[in-house]
Design a protein around this motif. Sequence first.
Motif, short mmCIF file in Angstrom:
data_model
loop_
_atom_site.label_atom_id
_atom_site.label_comp_id
_atom_site.label_asym_id
_atom_site.label_seq_id
_atom_site.Cartn_x
_atom_site.Cartn_y
_atom_site.Cartn_z
N PRO A 61 -53.60 13.46 16.24
CA PRO A 61 -53.85 14.10 17.53
C PRO A 61 -55.21 13.68 18.09
N GLU A 62 -56.06 13.12 17.24
CA GLU A 62 -57.40 12.68 17.62
C GLU A 62 -57.87 11.67 16.58
N MET A 63 -58.94 10.97 16.86
CA MET A 63 -59.37 9.87 16.00
C MET A 63 -60.47 10.29 15.02
N THR A 64 -61.22 11.32 15.35
CA THR A 64 -62.43 11.64 14.57
C THR A 64 -62.18 11.83 13.07
N PRO A 65 -61.13 12.57 12.66
CA PRO A 65 -60.91 12.72 11.21
C PRO A 65 -60.64 11.37 10.53
N TYR A 93 -48.77 18.06 20.87
CA TYR A 93 -47.69 18.83 21.48
C TYR A 93 -48.33 19.84 22.42
N GLU A 94 -48.68 19.37 23.62
CA GLU A 94 -49.36 20.20 24.61
C GLU A 94 -48.39 20.57 25.71
N ARG A 95 -48.73 21.63 26.44
CA ARG A 95 -47.98 21.91 27.65
C ARG A 95 -48.39 20.82 28.64
N ARG A 100 -53.03 16.36 31.26
CA ARG A 100 -52.73 16.50 29.83
C ARG A 100 -51.29 16.07 29.56
N LYS A 101 -51.13 15.13 28.66
CA LYS A 101 -49.81 14.61 28.34
C LYS A 101 -49.59 14.73 26.84
N ARG A 102 -48.34 14.48 26.41
CA ARG A 102 -48.08 14.59 24.96
C ARG A 102 -48.51 13.35 24.21
N PHE A 105 -54.02 7.78 25.53
CA PHE A 105 -54.96 6.89 24.86
C PHE A 105 -56.35 7.49 25.03
N GLN A 106 -57.13 7.41 23.98
CA GLN A 106 -58.44 8.08 24.03
C GLN A 106 -59.52 7.12 23.55
N TRP A 107 -60.39 6.75 24.47
CA TRP A 107 -61.57 5.93 24.12
C TRP A 107 -62.47 6.79 23.25
N VAL A 109 -66.09 6.78 21.06
CA VAL A 109 -67.35 6.08 20.79
C VAL A 109 -68.18 7.00 19.90
N ASP A 110 -68.57 6.51 18.73
CA ASP A 110 -69.24 7.38 17.75
C ASP A 110 -70.41 6.66 17.07
N ILE A 111 -71.39 7.44 16.69
CA ILE A 111 -72.54 6.91 15.93
C ILE A 111 -72.69 7.74 14.66
N VAL A 249 -69.05 25.00 24.63
CA VAL A 249 -69.11 25.04 23.16
C VAL A 249 -68.09 24.09 22.55
N ARG A 250 -67.02 23.79 23.32
CA ARG A 250 -65.91 22.90 22.93
C ARG A 250 -65.01 23.55 21.88
N GLY A 251 -63.75 23.11 21.91
CA GLY A 251 -62.75 23.83 21.13
C GLY A 251 -62.48 23.31 19.73
N TYR A 254 -65.41 21.38 14.20
CA TYR A 254 -66.40 20.64 13.41
C TYR A 254 -67.74 20.38 14.11
N TYR A 255 -67.85 20.70 15.41
CA TYR A 255 -69.14 20.42 16.06
C TYR A 255 -70.23 21.33 15.53
N THR A 256 -71.43 20.75 15.37
CA THR A 256 -72.54 21.52 14.79
C THR A 256 -73.76 21.59 15.70
N ALA A 271 -61.36 18.63 31.94
CA ALA A 271 -62.49 17.81 31.49
C ALA A 271 -62.10 16.33 31.42
N VAL A 272 -63.00 15.47 31.90
CA VAL A 272 -62.73 14.04 31.89
C VAL A 272 -62.90 13.48 30.47
N CYS A 273 -63.88 14.00 29.77
CA CYS A 273 -64.06 13.59 28.37
C CYS A 273 -64.86 14.68 27.65
P1 HAM Z 1 -61.03 16.61 22.69
O1 HAM Z 1 -61.91 17.44 23.58
O2 HAM Z 1 -59.91 17.29 22.02
O3 HAM Z 1 -61.99 15.91 21.64
O4 HAM Z 1 -60.46 15.41 23.53
C1 HAM Z 1 -61.32 14.50 24.15
C2 HAM Z 1 -60.74 13.99 25.45
O5 HAM Z 1 -59.46 13.41 25.20
C3 HAM Z 1 -60.45 15.05 26.49
O6 HAM Z 1 -61.62 15.36 27.22
C4 HAM Z 1 -59.44 14.32 27.34
O7 HAM Z 1 -60.07 13.31 28.15
C5 HAM Z 1 -58.62 13.59 26.32
N1 HAM Z 1 -57.43 14.35 25.92
C6 HAM Z 1 -57.30 15.24 24.92
N2 HAM Z 1 -56.04 15.72 24.85
C7 HAM Z 1 -55.33 15.10 25.84
C8 HAM Z 1 -53.98 15.13 26.30
N3 HAM Z 1 -53.07 15.91 25.73
N4 HAM Z 1 -53.63 14.34 27.35
C9 HAM Z 1 -54.55 13.55 27.94
N5 HAM Z 1 -55.83 13.46 27.56
C10 HAM Z 1 -56.23 14.22 26.53
C11 HAM Z 1 -61.58 15.11 20.62
O8 HAM Z 1 -60.46 14.69 20.49
C12 HAM Z 1 -62.70 14.67 19.72
N6 HAM Z 1 -62.11 14.03 18.55
C13 HAM Z 1 -63.62 13.74 20.48
C14 HAM Z 1 -64.77 13.25 19.66
C15 HAM Z 1 -64.99 11.98 19.24
N7 HAM Z 1 -65.77 14.00 19.24
C16 HAM Z 1 -66.59 13.24 18.53
N8 HAM Z 1 -66.14 12.02 18.54
#
Ligand code: HAM
Length: 404
Positions: A61-65, A93-95, A100-102, A105-107, A109-111, A249-251, A254-256, A271-273
């Motif tokens: 669902p995300e790349m960070t893990p 699996y989002e509404r 927001r789509k199911r 692609f998510q750019w 960038v991490d350090i 605060v973000r959802g 793991y953020y500290t 949110a755009v990112c």
């Molecule tokens: P997140 O806030 O869950 O963070 O998602 C980051 C961004 O991904 C959102 O702001 C949005 O642009 C896009 N995004 C997330 N879910 C969807 C969706 N269902 N459809 C379209 N776009 C979406 C993370 O995922 C963290 N892992 C980000 C991160 C990287 N934090 C540290 N490094």
Amino acid sequence: MRVRNWLFDLWREVSEAHGFEAYDAPVVEHEELYIRKAGEEITGQIYSFEDKSGRRLALRPEMTPSLARMVLQKGSGLRFPVKWYAVPQCWRYERMTRGRKREHFQWNVDIFGVAGVNAEAELLAVLTSFFRRVGLGPEDVGVKISSRRVLQSVLEDLGVTDEQFAPVCVLVDKLEKMPREQLEADFAALGLAPGVVDRIIETLGIQDLDALASVLGEEHPAVTELRALWSLAEAYGYADWLQLDASIVRGLAYYTGTVFEAFDRGASLRAVCGGGRYDRLLSTFGGRDVPAVGFGFGDVVILELLKDKGRLPVLERGIDDVVTAWRAELHPAAVEVATHLRAAGRRVDLVLDDKKVKAAFKHAARVDAARLVLVAPDEWAKGEVTVKDLRLGQQQTVRLDALS
Ligand code: HAM
């Protein structure tokens, strides 16, 4: 696909212009990589399944893990700081709503390996450079920033423990979406005393550094860090994009530390990112912690925003030459011409079906080719072809060996 490739190319260019290196990871991971117990929305959105050997797997669902897992596996073999980027496809699996789509692609960038705000400042430079590249300025997009340490500090004073902190952040992220009674009930379920909600809401209302300093004290690490970040932002030249907002605060659990979100100033979109610092993720996977910060930036909202603002580019197919034969017997000659031009580095669309010359001209106009190269019997007998410059409307006969 043209628009997507344009966007991804820009993401890559901007990342590499800032010295980030590309990485990738598998699409499928062990489900447990994403199982955190803080009540995050994302946990309920995982596409998971059991494979033939009974393992619980998930589409990421995300790349960070995955990134954290890879950094952990490489361990001391890595030379820190690690500056990596990727453009993975992710599934949730989002509404389905606007933005927001199911699958998206998510750019990313991490350090890894930089404890101070120099890392945050560099990431914000990457982010704002990208916005500038697509023609968006600080009047279009802003970046809201805060630090989880702000809320943490206030909650510590109220007796909220470390274990309660992540789930409280997850709840706070839902603050605007939930009725007050429900919130109070959820906070109570976490063991928070009544009245805490009021203090939280009060804290979240802080929108400038001086107000923050007056609540936490000038020496508080959240204050000194945010002040340092702002002064770096001046040095980089993007301070006018930033906005302190303690309600961010973000959802994700793991953020500290620092957390940030880019938003459209027209306020019509999600949110755009989003991103932030996650200095303790590696130890949750059983490793030694390395300081880390990064962001994720989806393709959906930005494309909506650029469309709304009329800033999506008109992208042609990028064909230089359409090559066609006067009649079917000359197709092998047209192949020779196309091969010659391709070897010279031109992008060539060779007509494969038995098109009339008129239809080939129409096709060339449709794909916006620069030239039409026609192989006709009399010229070809002399080793020549007819080249029509479609922009200038000029036509000439050229020897194949002189054609480029
Ligand atoms: P997140 O806030 O869950 O963070 O998602 C980051 C961004 O991904 C959102 O702001 C949005 O642009 C896009 N995004 C997330 N879910 C969807 C969706 N269902 N459809 C379209 N776009 C979406 C993370 O995922 C963290 N892992 C980000 C991160 C990287 N934090 C540290 N490094």
